[in-house]
Write a protein that holds these residues in place. Structure first.
Motif, mmCIF file in Angstrom:
data_model
loop_
_atom_site.group_PDB
_atom_site.id
_atom_site.type_symbol
_atom_site.label_atom_id
_atom_site.label_comp_id
_atom_site.label_asym_id
_atom_site.label_seq_id
_atom_site.Cartn_x
_atom_site.Cartn_y
_atom_site.Cartn_z
ATOM 1 N N GLY A 1 -4.592 0.276 -5.762
ATOM 2 C CA GLY A 1 -3.685 -0.675 -6.049
ATOM 3 C C GLY A 1 -1.957 -0.638 -6.924
ATOM 4 O O GLY A 1 -2.104 -1.068 -7.806
ATOM 5 N N HIS A 2 -1.134 -0.577 -6.533
ATOM 6 C CA HIS A 2 0.205 -0.716 -7.844
ATOM 7 C C HIS A 2 1.458 -1.351 -7.275
ATOM 8 O O HIS A 2 2.339 -1.301 -7.938
ATOM 9 C CB HIS A 2 0.179 0.749 -8.496
ATOM 10 C CG HIS A 2 0.911 1.498 -7.102
ATOM 11 N ND1 HIS A 2 0.155 2.696 -6.561
ATOM 12 C CD2 HIS A 2 2.201 1.808 -7.521
ATOM 13 C CE1 HIS A 2 0.778 3.776 -6.081
ATOM 14 N NE2 HIS A 2 2.041 3.501 -6.273
ATOM 15 N N GLU A 3 0.912 -1.792 -5.844
ATOM 16 C CA GLU A 3 2.594 -2.919 -5.906
ATOM 17 C C GLU A 3 2.295 -4.593 -5.435
ATOM 18 O O GLU A 3 2.539 -4.857 -4.578
ATOM 19 C CB GLU A 3 2.811 -2.703 -4.150
ATOM 20 C CG GLU A 3 3.466 -0.903 -4.887
ATOM 21 C CD GLU A 3 4.218 -0.304 -3.191
ATOM 22 O OE1 GLU A 3 4.457 -0.963 -2.134
ATOM 23 O OE2 GLU A 3 5.291 -0.042 -3.089
ATOM 24 N N LEU B 1 8.574 -3.254 -5.937
ATOM 25 C CA LEU B 1 7.500 -2.651 -7.374
ATOM 26 C C LEU B 1 7.412 -1.548 -7.147
ATOM 27 O O LEU B 1 6.946 -0.572 -8.551
ATOM 28 C CB LEU B 1 6.268 -3.569 -6.980
ATOM 29 C CG LEU B 1 6.758 -5.261 -7.998
ATOM 30 C CD1 LEU B 1 5.903 -5.818 -7.480
ATOM 31 C CD2 LEU B 1 7.219 -5.083 -8.699
ATOM 32 N N CYS B 2 6.937 -0.373 -6.181
ATOM 33 C CA CYS B 2 6.449 1.020 -6.674
ATOM 34 C C CYS B 2 7.755 1.502 -5.910
ATOM 35 O O CYS B 2 8.822 2.184 -6.420
ATOM 36 C CB CYS B 2 5.491 1.210 -6.560
ATOM 37 S SG CYS B 2 5.266 3.025 -6.391
ATOM 38 N N ALA B 3 7.690 1.594 -5.027
ATOM 39 C CA ALA B 3 8.857 2.134 -3.754
ATOM 40 C C ALA B 3 10.040 1.763 -3.928
ATOM 41 O O ALA B 3 10.656 3.305 -4.409
ATOM 42 C CB ALA B 3 8.774 1.895 -1.796
ATOM 43 N N VAL C 1 1.012 -1.042 0.272
ATOM 44 C CA VAL C 1 0.314 -0.059 -0.227
ATOM 45 C C VAL C 1 0.850 1.341 0.167
ATOM 46 O O VAL C 1 1.858 1.447 1.084
ATOM 47 C CB VAL C 1 -0.803 -0.202 1.326
ATOM 48 C CG1 VAL C 1 -1.910 1.095 1.441
ATOM 49 C CG2 VAL C 1 -1.752 -1.509 1.482
ATOM 50 N N CYS C 2 0.439 1.920 -1.384
ATOM 51 C CA CYS C 2 1.682 3.414 -1.364
ATOM 52 C C CYS C 2 1.036 4.272 -1.068
ATOM 53 O O CYS C 2 -0.393 4.372 -0.581
ATOM 54 C CB CYS C 2 1.912 2.881 -2.601
ATOM 55 S SG CYS C 2 3.414 5.192 -3.255
ATOM 56 N N HIS C 3 1.258 5.397 -0.287
ATOM 57 C CA HIS C 3 0.707 7.019 -0.366
ATOM 58 C C HIS C 3 -0.138 7.383 -1.193
ATOM 59 O O HIS C 3 -0.827 7.918 -0.923
ATOM 60 C CB HIS C 3 1.947 7.749 0.511
ATOM 61 C CG HIS C 3 1.118 8.856 1.432
ATOM 62 N ND1 HIS C 3 1.421 8.898 3.152
ATOM 63 C CD2 HIS C 3 -0.236 9.693 0.684
ATOM 64 C CE1 HIS C 3 1.149 9.761 2.826
ATOM 65 N NE2 HIS C 3 -0.160 10.348 2.085
ATOM 66 N N THR C 4 0.417 6.354 -2.679
ATOM 67 C CA THR C 4 0.051 7.263 -3.882
ATOM 68 C C THR C 4 -1.560 6.640 -3.511
ATOM 69 O O THR C 4 -1.928 7.282 -3.966
ATOM 70 C CB THR C 4 0.938 6.008 -5.195
ATOM 71 O OG1 THR C 4 1.305 7.466 -5.195
ATOM 72 C CG2 THR C 4 -0.541 7.156 -5.788
ATOM 73 N N ASP C 5 -1.963 5.487 -3.082
ATOM 74 C CA ASP C 5 -3.067 5.075 -2.845
ATOM 75 C C ASP C 5 -3.519 5.661 -2.703
ATOM 76 O O ASP C 5 -4.826 5.944 -2.448
ATOM 77 C CB ASP C 5 -3.306 3.408 -2.458
ATOM 78 C CG ASP C 5 -1.996 2.968 -2.747
ATOM 79 O OD1 ASP C 5 -3.051 2.618 -4.758
ATOM 80 O OD2 ASP C 5 -1.419 1.673 -2.849
HETATM 81 ZN ZN ZN Z 1 3.325 3.548 -5.408
#
Ligand code: ZN
Ligand code: 8ID
Ligand code: ZN
Length: 353
Positions: A68-70, A155-157, A45-49
């Motif tokens: 979601g993107h990781e 996968l993102c961070a 869970v990225c802060h972007t979400d």
């Molecule tokens: Zn992200």
């Protein structure tokens, strides 16, 4: 071409900007000719979400939206044009879900800049579901010896901070300040920086993040922005000659630290914007910026090569993302903690719960 794929699945869905985010059953989509369907096992869970949920940015999301993107999982179906990904392969769904592969930027492997880029969990449904679609050309290839839970945050961070560190131009032996060091991106940035031969000053708030930074992630100094009377002075004082760090990597979600960085970066140093606080602007003093010859630049995720390089660091054991696993249905709890800045490292969702 599909193996055993159910027609229905569980997902976290937002119907309108601002939420709520609801755990519900939705249809499983079928991949198009150039796409794969990935059975997502874990998603970071990225802060972007959270920015997407809150509608923080000038770019609207699709609605209803699965964020979601990781996402890390197993390929279970693919379109008939896909020849280099097989069913059963492990794959990662990242922020760049697809791009045109033909424009000026795609031609030079700058696919994040493609005006037709599809964004996972933003303009197309993402990884907070059990089965997620992505363009085969863009899914991350994951070796089977890589654990799917641990790799999710990479996968993102991981990709983003690895790219940002490269963009900073900082060289082995030099010092880099990571601002937002205890969060998801920051906790990985500290480790990538160390693995790249850089010396790390971590900047964040609280004792948990201090301990994690100094004892686990490789920082040699920690500045607590919540108690420091003068962050700029304290960061400069943490460098051996007092002249400040060679690079500053900004992964905080507040505007203020973006205003401060030009003040304490070393002459000839580089400030890199990565965090995306809502509505933020930056002012830097022109006089000091000129006479210090500083560079201010920005960095946006990474391309496919950055992805495979960042994954390789992880596979070689150089990066241990500090993460906690929680059931996907509990995503709102993660957002609540994230909103308060209370997550040290990352939360990873188990999509089976
Ligand atoms: Zn992200
Ligand atoms: O490609 C990109 N540029 C990209 C990719 C991925 C994520 C950008 N992002 C953006 C996200 O959208 C978000 O705005 O990076 C930002 C950080 O994401 P994250 O690491 O997932 O967020 P987090 O885990 O909540 O960490 C943020 C940290 O910043 C600290 C908080 O304490 C938290 O640990 N922080 C804050 I808020 N103010 C600070 C300050 N003044 C600060 N740290 C230092 N000084
Ligand atoms: Zn393109």
């Amino acid at each position: 071409m599909a193996g055993q794929v159910p027609k229905k699945q569980m997902a976290m869905v937002i119907e309108k900007s601002g939420g709520p985010v609801e755990y519900k059953e939705i249809d499983v989509q079928q991949p198009g000719p150039d796409e794969v369907l990935v059975n997502i096992k874990y998603s970071g869970v990225c802060h972007t979400d959270l920015h997407a949920l809150n509608g923080d940015w000038p770019l609207p999301t699709k609605l209803p939206l699965v964020g979601g993107h990781e996402g890390a999982g197993v390929v279970v179906a693919k379109g008939n044009l896909v020849t280099d990904v097989e069913i059963g392969d492990h794959a990662g769904v990242k922020w760049i879900n697809g791009s045109c592969l033909a424009c000026d930027f795609c031609q030079q492997s700058d696919e994040p800049l493609c005006s037709k880029a599809l964004l996972s969990g933003y303009t197309v449904d993402g990884t907070f579901q059990q089965y997620c679609i992505a363009k085969a050309a863009h899914v991350a290839r994951l070796h089977k010896d890589i654990p799917l839970d641990g790799v999710a945050p990479v996968l993102c961070a991981g990709i983003t901070v690895y790219k940002g560190l490269k963009e900073s131009g900082a060289k082995p032996g030099q010092t880099v300040a990571i601002v937002g060091a205890g969060g998801g991106l920051g906790s990985l940035a500290q480790q990538y920086a160390k693995a790249m031969g850089l010396r790390v000053i971590a900047i964040d708030a609280g004792e948990e993040k201090r301990k994690m930074s100094l004892e686990q992630l490789g920082a040699y100094a920690y500045v607590d922005f919540s108690t420091s009377e003068n962050v700029a002075k304290d960061v400069q004082a943490a460098t051996e000659d007092g002249l400040g760090p060679h690079a500053v990597i900004l992964v905080a979600t507040a505007e203020k630290p973006f205003q401060q960085a030009a003040e304490y970066v070393r002459p000839r140093g580089t400030v890199v914007f990565i965090g995306l606080p809502a509505g933020a602007y930056v002012r830097a003093p022109v006089f000091e910026s000129v006479v210090k010859m500083i560079t201010i630049r920005a960095s946006y995720v990474g391309n496919r090569k950055d992805t495979s390089e960042a994954l390789d660091f992880y596979r070689r054991g150089l990066i241990k993302s500090p993460y906690k696993i929680i059931g996907m249905s509990e995503l709102q709890k993660v957002y609540d903690l994230m909103h308060k800045g209370q997550i040290a490292g990352r939360y990873v969702l188990d999509t089976s719960k």
